[in-house]
Design an enzyme around this catalytic site. Structure first.
Site, short mmCIF file in Angstrom:
data_model
loop_
_atom_site.label_atom_id
_atom_site.label_comp_id
_atom_site.label_asym_id
_atom_site.label_seq_id
_atom_site.Cartn_x
_atom_site.Cartn_y
_atom_site.Cartn_z
N HIS A 146 -8.30 -5.09 0.63
CA HIS A 146 -6.96 -4.39 0.57
C HIS A 146 -6.33 -4.69 2.09
O HIS A 146 -5.17 -5.03 1.93
CB HIS A 146 -7.38 -2.71 0.56
N SER A 183 0.73 -1.19 -0.08
CA SER A 183 -0.03 -0.07 0.06
C SER A 183 0.84 1.18 0.05
O SER A 183 1.72 1.58 -1.13
CB SER A 183 -0.92 -0.08 1.39
N ASP A 229 -9.93 -5.09 -4.20
CA ASP A 229 -9.19 -4.04 -3.68
C ASP A 229 -10.15 -2.81 -3.55
O ASP A 229 -10.34 -2.19 -4.51
CB ASP A 229 -7.70 -3.47 -3.96
#
Ligand SMILES: *[C@@H]1O[C@H](CO)[C@@H](O)[C@H](O)[C@H]1NC(C)=O
Ligand SMILES: *[C@@H]1O[C@H](CO)[C@@H](O)[C@H](O)[C@H]1NC(C)=O
Length: 456
Positions: A388, A210, A356
């Site tokens: 996610h 991320s 996601d």
């Protein structure tokens, strides 16, 4: 969009939310980066070469084995080093070096943490120290999954380095700064032999999820121009929960559990872009000003809690600010989709949840396809049974195995491949790279015993 509020809420309750940092200071914890001269950028910073070591020390408070089992560090260091900000101007930041027992000092993993905050006091070099005594600030800066990932890397015998890639100002989303800081952190590590024992010829892998994937990916993109001498050192980049397009993230996370990312991103950019700072000062509606002010002084988890499900895009007096050309230009300048491809000398492992809910999978599909066209070897895993937050943990064992193959000298595939799998975790029991206590911890994390992970 799949909105998994219950998962997020349980995840949040599982994360230790920090006491205000001022209380940590009262308890006798080390000084905050904002008040610690070790973090100050020297006046003569221009006279240092990129990646040059400015200062080093043992962390003021010892770094423990992450509250888990028995992985004792042989040593840990903090190194202040010269890097460049988002515009290429000289600045400095801090690197944490973790040396495991029986380290292989020819293998270095540069792990970029998903700090995702606009407050420089959330820097991982600072947050990591609380592992030893309280765990307090940790919950805000480094999630449970990331601790496991770092520990799993140490277990391989790799030296793990972690740059404070947002720099001294907490420049979240100023992603070129993050790329510079990652590359200069590697330079500093390779030049630190007399301090850390890291071999100057060590091979270096990069890993991040991320927010940390952006730093790692940008480092690869910028490397040929910014750090050409690292070509032979870099063996690959494993990036998960990829975030190629910031404007699309803003549209995707607004009014969702991740809406707070908009606030921390805008304030992170405001820390280095006067234009964005002006927009924050003039456009945020009065009733939301205090909420935004708080974001400048807190870390990721409270940012997320403060804006849970909020319509952040409507908190401004004129919503067309989000599509103003000068603002869009800033967002695109820091978005991978608008940058060149990385060099073909750095193979990539990319893992991404098909569902996601922070950055749409289609953006990563097209980024991967562009990189492949440019000659980069990309092994791309699209994971169905995840979102996610959970893929940070679910996807980690495969990423770790991929990195291990690179460190072991196996060549990456010469061409690109894409696999859409039900779950990257189905074969976790057979994954021999992980010690059993980490498999247990990972399973607990995913099985709800501790609660799923939450990484932004
Ligand atoms: C940083 O770089 C920009 C763009 O090159 C320049 O305009 C600015 O004056 C520089 N700022 C500082 C503090 O040196
Ligand atoms: C909102 O901003 C746009 C673009 O900057 C501008 O054209 C428009 O006039 C503004 N609207 C109001 C009501 O101020």
């Amino acid at each position: 969009m799949r909105l998994q509020l219950s998962i997020v809420v349980s995840a949040l309750s599982a994360v230790t939310v920090a006491a205000p940092v001022t209380e940590d200071v009262k308890r006798g914890s080390p000084p905050l980066p904002s008040t610690d001269s070790f973090y100050s950028v020297p006046d003569n910073i221009d006279s240092y070469a990129l990646g040059a070591i400015i200062d080093h020390r043992s962390p003021p408070s010892a770094i423990a084995a992450f509250g888990l089992d028995p992985l004792n560090l042989e040593a840990s260091y903090q190194i202040s080093y010269r890097t460049s900000d988002n515009f290429g101007n000289a600045t400095s930041t801090v690197l944490t070096v973790l040396v495991p027992n029986n380290a292989d000092t020819s293998k270095v993993l540069s792990y970029q943490v998903a700090e995702d905050a606009a407050d420089p006091n959330c820097a991982p070099s600072y947050a990591m120290q609380f592992l030893a005594n309280s765990g307090g600030l940790l919950g805000t800066a480094v999630t449970q999954a990331e601790i496991l990932l770092i520990e799993a890397a140490l277990y391989q015998g790799w030296v793990v380095i972690m740059p404070d890639h947002e720099g001294p100002l907490g420049a979240f989303l100023a992603n070129r700064m993050s790329g510079h800081a990652t590359l200069d952190g590697i330079r500093a590590a390779l030049a630190s032999t007399s301090i850390t024992g890291i071999q100057s010829s060590a091979r270096v892998g990069m890993w991040g999820y991320s927010g940390g994937s952006m730093a790692s990916n940008w480092a690869a993109v910028l490397q040929p121009e910014y750090a050409p001498e690292l070509t032979d050192s870099l063996i690959g980049a494993a990036i998960g929960g990829t975030v190629p397009n910031i404007p699309n993230v803003i549209d995707t996370v607004n009014e969702t559990p991740f809406a707070g990312l908009i606030a921390s991103g805008v304030l992170g950019l405001a820390n280095v872009y006067p234009l964005v700072a002006t927009v924050v000062n003039t456009e945020i509606l009065d009733q939301y000003k205090a909420k935004f002010d708080e974001v400048a002084q807190q870390c990721f988890v409270p940012d997320i809690l403060d804006f849970l499900l909020a319509d952040v895009k409507s908190m401004v007096s004129n919503q067309s600010v989000w599509t103003r050309p000068d603002i869009v230009e800033v967002l695109q300048y820091n978005s991978l989709e608008y940058a060149q491809a990385p060099p073909s000398s750095i193979p990539f492992y990319v893992y991404k949840s098909v569902l996601d809910e922070v950055s749409p999978v289609a953006d990563t599909d097209s980024l991967v396809s562009a990189y492949c066209s440019a000659g980069v070897s990309v092994e791309y895993t699209r994971d169905i049974a995840s979102e996610h937050g959970s893929l940070a943990a679910i996807g980690a064992p495969k990423a770790l195995m991929w990195l291990k193959d690179r460190f072991d000298g196996k060549s990456a595939a010469s061409s690109c491949s894409t696999n859409t799998v039900v779950s990257s975790l189905l074969d976790i029991a057979t994954i021999e790279v992980l010690p059993s206590f980490l498999v247990d911890a990972l399973s607990a994390l995913l099985g709800g015993e501790i609660g799923p992970t939450f990484i932004g």
